[in-house]
Design an enzyme around this catalytic site. Sequence first.
Site, PDB file in Angstrom:
ATOM      1  N   LEU A   1       0.848  -1.197   0.000  1.00 26.01           N
ATOM      2  CA  LEU A   1       0.000   0.000   0.000  1.00 26.01           C
ATOM      3  C   LEU A   1       0.885   1.249   0.000  1.00 26.01           C
ATOM      4  O   LEU A   1       1.713   1.436   0.892  1.00 26.01           O
ATOM      5  CB  LEU A   1      -0.916   0.016   1.222  1.00 26.01           C
ATOM      6  CG  LEU A   1      -1.829  -1.207   1.386  1.00 26.01           C
ATOM      7  CD1 LEU A   1      -2.850  -0.956   2.493  1.00 26.01           C
ATOM      8  CD2 LEU A   1      -2.540  -1.545   0.082  1.00 26.01           C
TER       9      LEU A   1
ATOM     10  N   ALA B   1      -0.494   4.502  -1.508  1.00 21.59           N
ATOM     11  CA  ALA B   1      -1.301   5.535  -2.162  1.00 21.59           C
ATOM     12  C   ALA B   1      -1.440   6.802  -1.323  1.00 21.59           C
ATOM     13  O   ALA B   1      -1.895   7.829  -1.815  1.00 21.59           O
ATOM     14  CB  ALA B   1      -2.684   4.982  -2.506  1.00 21.59           C
TER      15      ALA B   1
ATOM     16  N   ARG C   1       2.246  14.798   6.532  1.00 21.89           N
ATOM     17  CA  ARG C   1       3.109  15.244   7.628  1.00 21.89           C
ATOM     18  C   ARG C   1       4.589  15.329   7.268  1.00 21.89           C
ATOM     19  O   ARG C   1       5.400  15.845   8.023  1.00 21.89           O
ATOM     20  CB  ARG C   1       2.912  14.326   8.847  1.00 21.89           C
ATOM     21  CG  ARG C   1       1.638  14.619   9.594  1.00 21.89           C
ATOM     22  CD  ARG C   1       1.345  13.565  10.641  1.00 21.89           C
ATOM     23  NE  ARG C   1       0.874  12.324  10.030  1.00 21.89           N
ATOM     24  CZ  ARG C   1       0.778  11.163  10.678  1.00 21.89           C
ATOM     25  NH1 ARG C   1       1.145  11.083  11.942  1.00 21.89           N
ATOM     26  NH2 ARG C   1       0.327  10.095  10.067  1.00 21.89           N
TER      27      ARG C   1
ATOM     28  N   ASN D   1      -1.779  -2.957  16.063  1.00 23.27           N
ATOM     29  CA  ASN D   1      -1.689  -3.518  14.719  1.00 23.27           C
ATOM     30  C   ASN D   1      -0.611  -2.789  13.930  1.00 23.27           C
ATOM     31  O   ASN D   1      -0.584  -1.562  13.894  1.00 23.27           O
ATOM     32  CB  ASN D   1      -3.063  -3.321  14.055  1.00 23.27           C
ATOM     33  CG  ASN D   1      -3.068  -3.754  12.597  1.00 23.27           C
ATOM     34  OD1 ASN D   1      -2.373  -4.705  12.232  1.00 23.27           O
ATOM     35  ND2 ASN D   1      -3.850  -3.060  11.783  1.00 23.27           N
TER      36      ASN D   1
ATOM     37  N   ARG E   1      37.348  12.307  -9.794  1.00 23.96           N
ATOM     38  CA  ARG E   1      36.037  12.432 -10.431  1.00 23.96           C
ATOM     39  C   ARG E   1      35.810  11.270 -11.399  1.00 23.96           C
ATOM     40  O   ARG E   1      36.714  10.476 -11.654  1.00 23.96           O
ATOM     41  CB  ARG E   1      35.947  13.799 -11.111  1.00 23.96           C
ATOM     42  CG  ARG E   1      35.935  14.938 -10.075  1.00 23.96           C
ATOM     43  CD  ARG E   1      36.032  16.295 -10.728  1.00 23.96           C
ATOM     44  NE  ARG E   1      34.982  16.481 -11.706  1.00 23.96           N
ATOM     45  CZ  ARG E   1      35.075  17.309 -12.746  1.00 23.96           C
ATOM     46  NH1 ARG E   1      36.187  18.012 -12.938  1.00 23.96           N
ATOM     47  NH2 ARG E   1      34.084  17.426 -13.590  1.00 23.96           N
TER      48      ARG E   1
ATOM     49  N   ARG F   1      59.252  28.915 -21.428  1.00 22.27           N
ATOM     50  CA  ARG F   1      58.853  29.950 -20.479  1.00 22.27           C
ATOM     51  C   ARG F   1      58.675  31.229 -21.269  1.00 22.27           C
ATOM     52  O   ARG F   1      59.567  31.629 -22.032  1.00 22.27           O
ATOM     53  CB  ARG F   1      59.881  30.110 -19.378  1.00 22.27           C
ATOM     54  CG  ARG F   1      59.948  28.858 -18.505  1.00 22.27           C
ATOM     55  CD  ARG F   1      60.996  28.938 -17.446  1.00 22.27           C
ATOM     56  NE  ARG F   1      61.074  27.668 -16.724  1.00 22.27           N
ATOM     57  CZ  ARG F   1      62.164  27.225 -16.119  1.00 22.27           C
ATOM     58  NH1 ARG F   1      63.267  27.937 -16.133  1.00 22.27           N
ATOM     59  NH2 ARG F   1      62.144  26.074 -15.490  1.00 22.27           N
TER      60      ARG F   1
HETATM   61  C1  UD1 Z   1      -3.392   1.675   9.824  1.00 19.70           C
HETATM   62  C2  UD1 Z   1      -4.246   0.601  10.479  1.00 19.70           C
HETATM   63  C3  UD1 Z   1      -3.984   0.582  11.992  1.00 19.70           C
HETATM   64  C4  UD1 Z   1      -2.521   0.385  12.259  1.00 19.70           C
HETATM   65  C5  UD1 Z   1      -1.694   1.439  11.532  1.00 19.70           C
HETATM   66  C6  UD1 Z   1      -0.236   1.120  11.660  1.00 19.70           C
HETATM   67  C7  UD1 Z   1      -6.301   0.493   9.156  1.00 19.70           C
HETATM   68  C8  UD1 Z   1      -7.730   0.882   9.099  1.00 19.70           C
HETATM   69  N1  UD1 Z   1      -5.625   0.900  10.240  1.00 19.70           N
HETATM   70  O1  UD1 Z   1      -3.841   2.927  10.321  1.00 19.70           O
HETATM   71  O2  UD1 Z   1      -4.730  -0.462  12.589  1.00 19.70           O
HETATM   72  O3  UD1 Z   1      -2.278   0.464  13.660  1.00 19.70           O
HETATM   73  O4  UD1 Z   1      -2.024   1.455  10.134  1.00 19.70           O
HETATM   74  O5  UD1 Z   1       0.521   2.161  11.124  1.00 19.70           O
HETATM   75  O6  UD1 Z   1      -5.805  -0.195   8.280  1.00 19.70           O
HETATM   76  N2  UD1 Z   1      -3.148   3.714   2.221  1.00 19.70           N
HETATM   77  C9  UD1 Z   1      -3.518   3.578   0.908  1.00 19.70           C
HETATM   78  N3  UD1 Z   1      -4.774   3.922   0.534  1.00 19.70           N
HETATM   79  C10 UD1 Z   1      -5.701   4.355   1.417  1.00 19.70           C
HETATM   80  C11 UD1 Z   1      -5.327   4.486   2.773  1.00 19.70           C
HETATM   81  C12 UD1 Z   1      -4.036   4.150   3.149  1.00 19.70           C
HETATM   82  O7  UD1 Z   1      -2.717   3.184   0.064  1.00 19.70           O
HETATM   83  O8  UD1 Z   1      -6.839   4.623   0.989  1.00 19.70           O
HETATM   84  C13 UD1 Z   1      -1.791   3.340   2.616  1.00 19.70           C
HETATM   85  C14 UD1 Z   1      -0.983   4.511   3.157  1.00 19.70           C
HETATM   86  O9  UD1 Z   1      -0.268   5.135   2.121  1.00 19.70           O
HETATM   87  C15 UD1 Z   1      -0.074   3.838   4.157  1.00 19.70           C
HETATM   88  C16 UD1 Z   1      -0.896   2.655   4.653  1.00 19.70           C
HETATM   89  O10 UD1 Z   1      -1.879   2.426   3.670  1.00 19.70           O
HETATM   90  O11 UD1 Z   1       1.092   3.329   3.554  1.00 19.70           O
HETATM   91  C17 UD1 Z   1      -1.531   2.910   6.002  1.00 19.70           C
HETATM   92  O12 UD1 Z   1      -2.398   3.994   5.900  1.00 19.70           O
HETATM   93  P1  UD1 Z   1      -2.598   4.997   7.093  1.00 19.70           P
HETATM   94  O13 UD1 Z   1      -3.598   6.006   6.702  1.00 19.70           O
HETATM   95  O14 UD1 Z   1      -1.289   5.473   7.567  1.00 19.70           O
HETATM   96  O15 UD1 Z   1      -3.249   4.031   8.177  1.00 19.70           O
HETATM   97  P2  UD1 Z   1      -3.506   4.364   9.673  1.00 19.70           P
HETATM   98  O16 UD1 Z   1      -4.738   5.176   9.796  1.00 19.70           O
HETATM   99  O17 UD1 Z   1      -2.300   4.890  10.291  1.00 19.70           O
HETATM  100 CA    CA Z   2       0.088   5.447   9.306  1.00 17.28          CA
END
Ligand code: UD1
Ligand code: CA
Length: 458
Positions: A11, A13, A18, A169, A333, A440
Site C-alpha cells: 500500500l 497511495a 506530515r 496492529n 572524479r 617559459r
Molecule cells: C493503519 C491501520 C492501523 C494500524 C496502523 C499502523 C487500518 C484501518 N488501520 O492505520 O490499525 O495500527 O495502520 O501504522 O488499516 N493507504 C492507501 N490507501 C488508502 C489508505 C491508506 O494506500 O486509501 C496506505 C498509506 O499510504 C499507508 C498505509 O496504507 O502506507 C496505512 O495507511 P494509514 O492512513 O497510515 O493508516 P492508519 O490510519 O495509520
Molecule cells: Ca500510518
Amino acid sequence: MNKAPLHIIILAAGQGTRMRSALPKVLQPLAGRPLLAHVIDSAQALEPAHIHVVVGHGADAVRAAFAGSDVTWVTQTEQLGTGHAVQQAMPAIPNDARVLVLYGDVPLVRPVTLRGLLDASESGCALLSVNAADPVGYGRVVRNNAGHVTAIVEHKDASETQRAIKEVNTGLLAGRADKFAEWLGRLGNDNAQGEYYLTDIVAMAVGDGVAVAGVVADSEAEVAGVNNRAQLAKAERATQQRAADALLAAGVTLADPARLDVRGVVSAGRDVFIDINAVLEGDVSLGDNVRVGPNCYIRNATVAAGSVVHANTVIEDSDIGPDCQIGPFARLRPGSVLKGQNKIGNFVETKKAVLDEGAKAGHLAYLGDATVGKRVNISAGVITCNYDGVNKHPTVIGDDAFVGTDSQLVAPVTLGERAYVAAGSTITKDAPADALTICRARGQKSIDGWNRPSKDKS
Ligand code: UD1
Ligand code: CA
C-alpha cells in the site's frame, strides 16, 4: 510448505501530508533509496509470484521512479481507506493465492519476520502486531480470554478500555486470497473516519470461524511507520546501524559504527578499516587491508587491496588499483583509473584520467582526459588544459616522464617516454622522448632600486 502462489500487495497511495514535502512519501530517501525500494526488496526476498503496488498520490512520480522494476501498479484514485486500497489489487490475484499486505511506509521489516507471518497465516489469516510503549493513534489488537485475536479496533473507534491495550496492529496482514476477496466485499465505512478499514476483516474472519493468528514483532523499531521527518530520521539511523552491523560481522573495523553512512551496497575484504564520517554511496568495493580515513565520500568505486584513502577525499565512479595512496584532500572524479602503486596527494583533481602503475601526482594538480604512463611524476601545479571552451582534448604522457611544477599541458598534446618538462612551461606542442622541453614565455630580469608599493594614507 504452502505451495499456493504468493501475491504481495504494497500500500503506497497515501499522501504523507506530515512530511511537508513535494515528494510523495514513499519516494523519500532512506539510506539513499526511496522508502518503497526497501519494502520491495523485502518483498522480493520472499520470492513471490507477484508484487502489486497500490499508488494514488503522486502515482506518476512513483511509477517513474521504479520504471523497469518487476511490479504491477494498481491505481487507487481516491484514498478511501486501507481496505479499499487492498480491494483494488484483488482482481489481479488468483483465488488460490496467499496474500501478504505490506505498507510502503514501513521500510524496516525484515524478510525473516514476514516469513513468520506467512507461516502463521496457514490457519487462514495472520496479522503482525507489536507491543507499543505509546499505542495512541494505532489500531488495538483485541484478544479474548483464551488469548485469541478477535478484532482490531482503530484508535478513533476504540473505547477507554480498548485504548488501554498496548498491543497494536502494524498493518501487515497475510491470508488466503479467496477469503480476503470475500471479506473485503463485505466491508462498510460506518466508522469514525468514514473509511473502508482493512482491519475490519479480522472480526469477519473470526465470525466465519477462521482463526486469526497474532504474530508479535520483536521490536517496535522494525515495524515503525514513517509519517514525518522525525520518524524518517529514526529509520535512517536504524538502517545505518544495520549496515554497520553487517560490515562489522563481515570483519571490517569501524572507528565508530554510529558515524558511517552507507547509501548503497558495500563489499569489503579482510581487515578493512574505516575511520569516522565516511559516506559510501552506490556500489563500493574495498579490497583487503584498505584503509579509509576520516570524512571521505566514496561513490561507485572499487578500491583494491592495500590502498589507503586519506582524510577528506572524494572519489566518484573510479577504479583504484592496489597499494595506492590517495589524499588527504584529493578528488577523483568519474572515469579516474589508478592501475596500482599510485600516489594522488592533496588538492589533486582527476577526471577521466588513467594513471598507469607507479604514476604520482603529489600535490595541487588537475589531470583531465589524460593517459599517464608508468612511474610518471606530475609535480605541483601541473594542469592539463583539456577544454578549449567547446571540446575536450586528450593528453598522453609516456612512461617515466617528469612534468615540472606549474606546467600547463595544452591538449591535445603528447609527451614521449622519459620526456622532461621544465618547471613553469606552457606546453602546446608534443614533447619528444628523452629530451628536456622548456617553454617559459618571458625572460627573467631584476630591477635594481625598485621600491615596494606603500599603503595609501587617506
Ligand atoms: C493503519 C491501520 C492501523 C494500524 C496502523 C499502523 C487500518 C484501518 N488501520 O492505520 O490499525 O495500527 O495502520 O501504522 O488499516 N493507504 C492507501 N490507501 C488508502 C489508505 C491508506 O494506500 O486509501 C496506505 C498509506 O499510504 C499507508 C498505509 O496504507 O502506507 C496505512 O495507511 P494509514 O492512513 O497510515 O493508516 P492508519 O490510519 O495509520
Ligand atoms: Ca500510518
